[in-house]
Write a protein that holds these residues in place. Structure first.
Motif, PDB file in Angstrom:
ATOM      1  N   UNK A  72      51.539  63.497  37.242  1.00 23.80           N
ATOM      2  CA  UNK A  72      50.683  63.520  36.052  1.00 23.80           C
ATOM      3  C   UNK A  72      49.989  62.193  35.847  1.00 23.80           C
ATOM      4  N   UNK A  73      50.757  61.127  35.959  1.00 22.08           N
ATOM      5  CA  UNK A  73      50.222  59.791  35.792  1.00 22.08           C
ATOM      6  C   UNK A  73      50.969  58.845  36.715  1.00 22.08           C
TER       7      UNK A  73
ATOM      8  N   UNK B 144      54.898  59.714  36.472  1.00 23.59           N
ATOM      9  CA  UNK B 144      55.393  60.912  35.774  1.00 23.59           C
ATOM     10  C   UNK B 144      55.024  62.143  36.597  1.00 23.59           C
ATOM     11  N   UNK B 145      55.787  63.190  36.425  1.00 21.98           N
ATOM     12  CA  UNK B 145      55.687  64.369  37.303  1.00 21.98           C
ATOM     13  C   UNK B 145      55.909  65.608  36.460  1.00 21.98           C
ATOM     14  N   UNK B 146      54.996  66.559  36.580  1.00 23.72           N
ATOM     15  CA  UNK B 146      55.113  67.807  35.808  1.00 23.72           C
ATOM     16  C   UNK B 146      54.491  68.934  36.599  1.00 23.72           C
TER      17      UNK B 146
END
Lengths: 119, 113
Positions: A55-56, A48-50
């Motif tokens: 992110x994870x 995941x990308x933010x």
């Protein structure tokens, strides 16, 4: 209706080659994801990308994988040295920014996928 | 370990024959349960989000319900175009992170005319 798009729809590559899978998330979404689905198996989370950083990531997402958001619209997954076991459907997904639990929209919207075949 | 189990693996119905699909989950902290529809060779298509036990959502012939341990997707008077694999996924509480979806294997529904 806005949708997530992915290119190419099908990629064939030789073992050891690098591939880049591309995604254009929904324009006002801020969270981005990659998942994969090996034929006949579950959809599995990769990363995941933010806010321009990871992110994870799952244990599948090892050093041969990387993600990037090179501009304001594209989100890419790079596999540096492909292996036979990387053959799968790769899905990009995106989600709106959650503004809090009440009324939060946490659903992820998926693209049509890229079928990666490693020979 | 967080787990999502769907049953049955496959379900064959006659057009108009109502039934239910089950999704049972074991998670450390549920932040949402999601139902998706997946057609062959395509990406999951979002159907419903459920956040708390007792919640229900409806869309056309589909109705999703949630308890503390499981969710059901009820299909009323299905049509052949409802044939697809239905996926259940949970978003768990990873304390401060945005969390990611954990999917079940899905139920493959076939509706014969």
């Amino acid at each position: 209706e806005p949708e997530v798009t992915q290119t190419p729809s099908h990629q064939v590559t030789q073992m050891g080659q690098e591939v880049i899978l591309r995604c254009v998330p929904i324009s006002n979404h801020l969270y981005f994801y990659w998942y994969r689905q090996i034929l006949g198996q579950k959809v599995e989370f990769l990363v995941s990308f933010y806010n321009n950083e990871i992110s994870e990531k799952s244990e599948i997402f090892d050093d041969q994988f990387s993600v990037e958001r090179p501009d304001g619209s594209n989100f890419t997954l790079k596999i540096r040295s492909t292996k036979l076991e990387d053959s799968a459907m790769y899905f990009c997904a995106s989600r709106q920014h959650a503004t809090g639990f009440q009324g939060a929209k946490r659903e992820q919207y998926f693209g049509p996928g890229t079928r990666l075949t490693v020979t | 370990e967080d787990q999502v189990t769907q049953s049955p693996e496959a379900l064959r119905l006659q057009e108009g024959e109502s039934s239910s699909l089950n999704c049972s989950y074991t998670v450390s902290g549920l932040r949402g349960l999601f139902w998706y529809r997946q057609d062959p060779g395509k990406g999951p298509e979002f159907l419903f989000t459920l956040y708390s036990a007792g919640e229900e959502k409806e869309k056309e012939r589909l109705k999703a319900t949630l308890t503390k341990k499981e969710s059901f997707l009820h299909i009323t008077a299905p049509k052949p175009e409802d044939s697809a694999t239905y996926l259940c996924a949970v978003l768990t509480n990873y304390g401060g992170s945005q969390g990611n979806l954990i999917f079940g294997k899905g139920t493959k529904l076939s509706v014969k005319p």
